[in-house]
Design a protein around this motif. Structure first.
Motif, PDB file in Angstrom:
ATOM      1  N   ALA A 157      14.257  59.159  49.018  1.00  0.00           N
ATOM      2  CA  ALA A 157      13.051  60.041  49.138  1.00  0.00           C
ATOM      3  C   ALA A 157      11.745  59.140  49.237  1.00  0.00           C
ATOM      4  CB  ALA A 157      13.063  61.054  47.831  1.00  0.00           C
ATOM      5  N   GLY A 158      11.336  58.484  48.007  1.00  0.00           N
ATOM      6  CA  GLY A 158      10.435  57.705  47.869  1.00  0.00           C
ATOM      7  C   GLY A 158      10.048  56.921  49.286  1.00  0.00           C
ATOM      8  N   LEU A 159      11.072  56.391  49.885  1.00  0.00           N
ATOM      9  CA  LEU A 159      10.962  55.645  51.089  1.00  0.00           C
ATOM     10  C   LEU A 159      10.620  56.328  52.305  1.00  0.00           C
ATOM     11  CD1 LEU A 159      11.554  52.852  52.301  1.00  0.00           C
ATOM     12  CD2 LEU A 159      13.630  53.573  53.307  1.00  0.00           C
ATOM     13  N   GLY A 160      10.984  57.402  52.325  1.00  0.00           N
ATOM     14  CA  GLY A 160      10.841  58.363  53.259  1.00  0.00           C
ATOM     15  C   GLY A 160       9.421  58.964  53.341  1.00  0.00           C
ATOM     16  N   LEU A 161       9.104  59.313  52.151  1.00  0.00           N
ATOM     17  CA  LEU A 161       7.612  59.971  51.634  1.00  0.00           C
ATOM     18  C   LEU A 161       6.551  58.972  52.043  1.00  0.00           C
ATOM     19  CD1 LEU A 161       8.628  62.529  48.741  1.00  0.00           C
ATOM     20  CD2 LEU A 161       7.861  63.072  50.855  1.00  0.00           C
ATOM     21  N   GLY A 162       7.038  57.678  51.804  1.00  0.00           N
ATOM     22  CA  GLY A 162       5.851  56.798  51.829  1.00  0.00           C
ATOM     23  C   GLY A 162       5.672  56.497  53.551  1.00  0.00           C
ATOM     24  N   VAL A 163       6.661  56.487  54.391  1.00  0.00           N
ATOM     25  CA  VAL A 163       6.550  56.556  55.522  1.00  0.00           C
ATOM     26  C   VAL A 163       5.603  57.460  56.148  1.00  0.00           C
ATOM     27  CG1 VAL A 163       7.666  56.551  57.893  1.00  0.00           C
ATOM     28  CG2 VAL A 163       8.766  54.999  56.013  1.00  0.00           C
ATOM     29  N   VAL A 164       5.972  58.652  55.692  1.00  0.00           N
ATOM     30  CA  VAL A 164       5.246  60.092  56.315  1.00  0.00           C
ATOM     31  C   VAL A 164       3.839  59.887  55.895  1.00  0.00           C
ATOM     32  CG1 VAL A 164       4.993  62.412  56.035  1.00  0.00           C
ATOM     33  CG2 VAL A 164       7.168  61.609  56.209  1.00  0.00           C
ATOM     34  N   LEU A 165       3.451  59.752  54.568  1.00  0.00           N
ATOM     35  CA  LEU A 165       2.074  59.529  54.181  1.00  0.00           C
ATOM     36  C   LEU A 165       1.270  58.327  54.834  1.00  0.00           C
ATOM     37  CD1 LEU A 165      -0.091  60.352  52.162  1.00  0.00           C
ATOM     38  CD2 LEU A 165       0.806  58.718  50.371  1.00  0.00           C
ATOM     39  N   GLY A 166       1.941  57.191  55.244  1.00  0.00           N
ATOM     40  CA  GLY A 166       1.402  55.990  55.904  1.00  0.00           C
ATOM     41  C   GLY A 166       1.018  56.360  57.185  1.00  0.00           C
ATOM     42  N   VAL A 210       8.440  52.068  45.617  1.00  0.00           N
ATOM     43  CA  VAL A 210       8.848  51.921  46.947  1.00  0.00           C
ATOM     44  C   VAL A 210       7.837  52.894  47.754  1.00  0.00           C
ATOM     45  CG1 VAL A 210      10.679  52.879  48.785  1.00  0.00           C
ATOM     46  CG2 VAL A 210      11.231  51.475  46.693  1.00  0.00           C
ATOM     47  N   PHE A 211       7.665  54.076  47.455  1.00  0.00           N
ATOM     48  CA  PHE A 211       6.670  55.169  47.957  1.00  0.00           C
ATOM     49  C   PHE A 211       5.582  54.281  48.297  1.00  0.00           C
ATOM     50  CE2 PHE A 211       3.130  58.001  46.800  1.00  0.00           C
ATOM     51  CZ  PHE A 211       2.993  58.627  47.993  1.00  0.00           C
ATOM     52  N   ALA A 212       4.926  54.013  47.233  1.00  0.00           N
ATOM     53  CA  ALA A 212       3.623  53.346  47.208  1.00  0.00           C
ATOM     54  C   ALA A 212       3.434  52.062  48.232  1.00  0.00           C
ATOM     55  CB  ALA A 212       2.897  53.017  45.900  1.00  0.00           C
ATOM     56  N   LEU A 213       4.276  51.304  47.958  1.00  0.00           N
ATOM     57  CA  LEU A 213       4.346  50.075  49.026  1.00  0.00           C
ATOM     58  C   LEU A 213       4.668  50.303  50.495  1.00  0.00           C
ATOM     59  CD1 LEU A 213       6.620  47.934  46.676  1.00  0.00           C
ATOM     60  CD2 LEU A 213       4.237  47.447  47.199  1.00  0.00           C
ATOM     61  N   MET A 214       5.509  51.376  50.596  1.00  0.00           N
ATOM     62  CA  MET A 214       5.913  51.809  51.897  1.00  0.00           C
ATOM     63  C   MET A 214       4.536  52.639  52.630  1.00  0.00           C
ATOM     64  SD  MET A 214       8.452  51.112  54.060  1.00  0.00           S
ATOM     65  CE  MET A 214       8.406  51.622  55.643  1.00  0.00           C
ATOM     66  N   ALA A 215       4.032  53.241  51.648  1.00  0.00           N
ATOM     67  CA  ALA A 215       3.081  53.905  52.713  1.00  0.00           C
ATOM     68  C   ALA A 215       1.958  53.020  52.724  1.00  0.00           C
ATOM     69  CB  ALA A 215       2.270  55.103  51.413  1.00  0.00           C
ATOM     70  N   LYS A 216       1.496  52.072  52.098  1.00  0.00           N
ATOM     71  CA  LYS A 216       0.458  50.887  52.409  1.00  0.00           C
ATOM     72  C   LYS A 216       0.854  50.207  53.485  1.00  0.00           C
ATOM     73  CE  LYS A 216      -1.547  46.948  50.399  1.00  0.00           C
ATOM     74  NZ  LYS A 216      -1.509  45.826  49.434  1.00  0.00           N
TER      75      LYS A 216
END
Length: 466
Positions: free
Chosen positions: A35-44, A240-246
């Motif tokens: 979920a963190g990975l997917g939400l990070g991609v969406v936000l980024g 994971v969320f923050a790193l992926m979004a960035k």
């Protein structure tokens, strides 16, 4: 703060609240990471679509996301050295024999080096299949600067030799290495921990009361460190969320499209090498599909964080709690795998670069006179890269300089370097886990009840999670 930044951070905070509620609701660790990975991609992707990759709003938002993402990575790096020390010392004290230690280290390192050569072969084949060549590539200012940087570091790469690297593994000052001051500090701490464990085992018969006291101390230290690992790993979905979004927010789509062939070839090679890891696990008598599902969270973290060393605590936790690998073997594989025989950074990447750059100086990259020395240099160079900062960069420098190829041309790939490095790091970690899993299975040490169970790494109870 301006209004767009406040809005962006409010969205990020809402995602963090959602992840926290999932944790409070005892949603499985794997699902929270996904979920963190997917939400990070969406936000980024949303940030890039609204503001553009190079906008001030994205830069400001990424600076705050970096507090969460890089902060989590730093916490993981904080516990690497204590985890390695107490786990290896305790494991050796339980072994009570150096024969087992020799088998573990020989098998683990042998598998790491062998898979790196296989990875190089796959990288060469993918470069040939996709027709990759550095001939005619245009350069931008950033790529020229990167090329000059590589050229400037060539001397440092040439100074690296196998004897000097092996010598650097010996900890002249172990307390200095505990601070991570040297590039080979991780391996040096492993060596020092081995000496402590062997020394303690040596007094077990002569001074049993001293041995028991020290054994109790190590046990207490181990329990405390593992509890610390548990607390830090709880933050994985957020990190994971923050790193992926960035990463997604700051990536340039045009740069990726310009070098799409190299990106596609790289990820095809990475995927094939991951399949090799699964075949190794299957040949060892384990279900590769179940294995892949169990290691997904640590690979997701390695992918987003781009740090092999920072993945060590999570790798050890995954091997012991989900794959049934004993702590001693898990720590050896994770520690050595982060510094020796990296399949992605020291195998696939330099081999592909060499094949791409060779035609610029009139060399046929598919000739035996080029390929055989290349594979040999990759194998030994993967040890030389061990603790040197910027693993993939130095691997490229070592291989290209040893093959008398122009190293500055490697700078042409700077625009897609972060994107490819994510996959390389995940493959590095996959290789270390595969080495530990196969070693454990070959030596008959794998707890098959743990491997066949569906239990998650328990990060929510007050018991020890790993």
């Amino acid at each position: 703060m301006n209004l767009p930044l406040i809005l962006n951070l409010a969205i990020a905070l809402a995602v963090c609240v959602l992840l926290w509620r999932m944790q409070s609701g005892h949603v499985s660790f794997t699902k929270r990471v996904l979920a963190g990975l997917g939400l990070g991609v969406v936000l980024g992707a949303g940030l890039q679509a609204v503001y553009g990759a190079g906008s001030p709003e994205v830069a400001a938002t990424n600076a705050w996301l970096d507090v969460l993402g890089s902060g989590y990575v730093k916490l993981l790096q904080m516990i690497v050295i204590p985890l390695i020390m107490v786990s290896i010392v305790q494991a050796i004290m339980k072994l009570r024999t150096t024969a087992s230690l020799g088998s573990i280290s020989t098998l683990t390192i042998g598998i790491l080096l062998a898979t790196t050569v296989i990875a190089a072969v796959i990288g060469i084949l993918m470069a040939k299949l996709f027709g990759l060549s550095a001939v005619g590539l245009t350069t931008s200012a950033a790529e020229v600067a990167r090329g000059e940087y590589l050229q400037g570091n060539l001397a440092a790469a040439k100074d690296i030799s196998l004897p000097s690297m092996i010598l650097s593994f010996i900890p002249a000052n172990p307390f200095l290495d505990m601070t991570g001051a040297r590039k080979t500090s991780t391996i040096a701490v492993v060596v020092f921990s081995i000496f402590i464990g062997i020394s303690a085992t040596g007094i077990a018969g002569k001074k049993p009361e001293v041995f028991e006291s020290f054994s109790h101390f190590v046990h207490v230290a181990h329990v405390i460190v593992m509890r610390m690992v548990t607390l830090v790993l709880r933050l994985t979905p957020f990190g994971v969320f923050a790193l992926m979004a960035k990463v997604v927010a700051g990536s340039s789509l045009q740069d990726i499209l310009n070098l799409l062939g190299f990106v596609a070839a790289s990820y095809c090679a990475l995927a094939l090498m991951f399949c090799v890891h699964l075949l190794m696990v299957g040949a060892a008598g384990l279900n590769p599909v179940r294995y892949a599902g169990k290691i997904f969270p640590v690979l997701a973290f390695a992918f987003t964080s781009r740090t092999s060393a920072g993945s060590i605590p999570m790798s050890v936790a995954t091997q012991t709690a989900r794959l049934g690998t004993p702590e001693g073997i898990a720590n050896f594989a994770a520690s050595f795998g982060a510094t020796i025989g990296q399949n992605g950074c020291a195998g696939i990447y330099p081999a592909m670069l060499a094949v791409m750059i060779a035609p610029t100086v009139g060399i046929d990259p598919m000739s035996a006179s080029f390929l055989l020395p290349l594979l040999a240099i990759v194998a030994f160079g993967s040890i030389g890269v061990a603790g040197v900062g910027g693993g993939a960069t130095f691997a490229a420098l070592i291989v290209l300089s040893a093959m008398d190829l122009p190293v500055a041309l490697a700078g042409l790939l700077i625009s897609v370097e972060p994107l490819i490095d994510m996959g390389r790091t995940a493959l590095n970690v996959s290789g270390s886990i595969a080495a530990g899993t196969v070693t454990s299975r070959v030596l008959g040490e794998t707890d098959m009840r743990v491997f066949h169970s569906d239990a998650e790494i328990n990060l929510d109870s007050e018991e020890q999670a790993v």
